[in-house]
Design an enzyme around this catalytic site. Structure first.
Site, short mmCIF file in Angstrom:
data_model
loop_
_atom_site.label_atom_id
_atom_site.label_comp_id
_atom_site.label_asym_id
_atom_site.label_seq_id
_atom_site.Cartn_x
_atom_site.Cartn_y
_atom_site.Cartn_z
N GLU A 109 -2.47 5.59 -37.90
CA GLU A 109 -1.03 5.19 -37.15
C GLU A 109 -1.22 3.52 -36.63
O GLU A 109 -0.34 2.75 -36.78
CB GLU A 109 -0.90 5.99 -35.86
CG GLU A 109 0.35 5.40 -35.07
CD GLU A 109 0.39 6.05 -33.61
OE1 GLU A 109 0.04 7.34 -33.53
OE2 GLU A 109 0.79 5.29 -32.88
N SER A 169 -8.60 15.36 -35.54
CA SER A 169 -7.44 15.28 -34.64
C SER A 169 -7.79 14.20 -33.40
O SER A 169 -8.45 14.55 -32.50
CB SER A 169 -6.89 16.53 -34.14
OG SER A 169 -5.90 16.31 -33.32
N CYS A 181 3.20 8.75 -26.43
CA CYS A 181 4.52 9.63 -26.48
C CYS A 181 4.50 10.82 -25.56
O CYS A 181 3.45 11.08 -24.88
CB CYS A 181 4.44 10.27 -27.97
SG CYS A 181 3.26 11.61 -28.13
N HIS A 225 -3.89 15.47 -38.69
CA HIS A 225 -5.28 15.78 -38.97
C HIS A 225 -5.63 17.23 -38.37
O HIS A 225 -6.20 17.50 -37.50
CB HIS A 225 -6.15 14.63 -38.12
CG HIS A 225 -5.96 13.27 -38.33
ND1 HIS A 225 -5.68 13.08 -39.73
CD2 HIS A 225 -5.43 12.20 -37.85
CE1 HIS A 225 -5.69 11.81 -39.95
NE2 HIS A 225 -5.19 11.37 -38.75
N CYS A 240 4.03 19.36 -31.48
CA CYS A 240 4.80 18.65 -30.89
C CYS A 240 6.10 18.86 -32.00
O CYS A 240 5.92 18.92 -33.11
CB CYS A 240 4.51 17.25 -30.53
SG CYS A 240 3.92 16.41 -32.13
S1 SF4 Z 1 4.06 10.47 -31.72
FE1 SF4 Z 1 3.58 12.14 -30.43
S2 SF4 Z 1 5.38 13.52 -30.75
FE2 SF4 Z 1 5.34 12.09 -32.49
S3 SF4 Z 1 4.09 13.09 -33.96
FE3 SF4 Z 1 2.68 11.89 -32.69
S4 SF4 Z 1 1.80 13.31 -31.31
FE4 SF4 Z 1 3.87 14.21 -31.76
#
Ligand code: SF4
Length: 296
Positions: free
Chosen positions: A120, A213, A185, A35, A8
């Site tokens: 995250e 991942s 996203c 990852h 992405c």
């Molecule tokens: S939030 Fe979505 S667009 Fe941004 S790095 Fe993660 S997977 Fe990629």
């Protein structure tokens, strides 16, 4: 090939930024940029060392926050002890941070639908230690009553799982106000949606992606839920040809942290085993790789 697959823009930009920093001076990345083992090897070759976000120090004056982001508290801590901080947080992760902060500001009890301990999610909840993190019914059941819940999602969660958990939260606390900000996203949604279509055409789905991942794992799980057999590989050497023994058409997709060269390496290997790749028209969507079909 799935109509949307692979790296992405968020990961691509983070990788480019980390390589630019490392080309000027030694730098330490605070965790895994993404990852994906192939990407990590590439960064290692570029001279980027790996450190830990929550560690006391790093071996270089330059540190890099990964695409997964970090709490403001962590970012400020690194800057306050004198490190030069390059922040490669994806703009869509930032959007999730802003959504959660906004909900807290409005008086909602914060909830993150995501994997506890994922970097995250740690970043999202780092500034709000009272936030609930839920990913299954048991975690929803253990949430005590609050008058108002403000919910966001880890960006790479499948939207149907998020909606299901949201529904469970509402049923668990029918008297509470539950507000949801959709922070899954767009690239994740596009890859999940493209996989749904792919599964209607193929017998087996090969996912190219890192073993740690989250979004690659989600692609495998989704393919299996859709009735396709599916496996994940990082490189062609991990492929077991027996997987395809009774498959007429193999679908290929890749997680958002997977380099196009990794996908090409895997597809090239399938071709060397006798697979035939058919080119299909490029989808009319910005940012997607060309659609191709591989029949074996
Ligand atoms: S939030 Fe979505 S667009 Fe941004 S790095 Fe993660 S997977 Fe990629």
């Amino acid at each position: 090939m799935a109509k949307h697959y692979g790296m992405c823009f968020g990961v691509r930009d983070a990788l480019a930024e980390a390589e630019t920093v490392a080309s000027r001076r030694p730098a330490t990345i605070l965790g895994e940029l993404v990852h994906n083992e192939v990407v990590r090897e590439r960064l290692d070759k570029a001279g980027v060392r790996e450190g830990q976000l929550e560690a006391e120090g790093a071996p270089t004056p330059d540190v890099i926050v990964t695409a997964h982001g970090a709490s403001d508290r962590e970012r400020k801590r690194w800057a306050s002890i004198g490190y030069r901080v390059t922040d490669t947080t994806c703009p869509l992760v930032r959007k999730a941070h802003a959504a959660l902060a906004g909900l807290v500001l409005e008086g909602y009890t914060p909830v993150v639908i995501g994997k506890r301990g994922h970097v995250e999610v740690r970043g999202l909840t780092g500034d709000f230690p009272g936030a609930f993190v839920v990913l299954d019914e048991g975690e929803v059941e253990s949430m005590p009553y609050a008058e108002r819940f403000g919910v966001v999602a880890q960006t790479t969660q499948p939207i149907e799982r998020v909606e299901d958990l949201l529904d469970k939260i509402r049923r668990r606390h029918p008297a509470s106000e539950v507000v949801f900000k959709d922070t899954v996203c767009q690239p994740t949604k596009a890859r999940q949606k493209a996989l749904e279509s792919l599964c209607k055409e193929v017998d087996f789905v090969l996912v190219v992606g890192g073993h740690n991942s989250n979004n690659s794992r989600q692609l495998v799980e989704k393919a299996r839920r859709s009735g396709c057999r599916s496996e994940r590989v990082t490189r062609s050497g991990e492929i077991d040809i027996e997987w395809f023994s009774d498959a007429r058409v193999v679908g290929v997709t890749a997680g958002t942290s997977t380099l196009e060269e990794s996908v090409e390496e895997v597809v090239g290997h399938l071709e060397s085993l006798g697979g035939r790749r058919e080119e299909l028209p490029r989808p009319d969507t910005a940012g997607a790789f060309s659609g191709k079909k591989l029949a074996v």
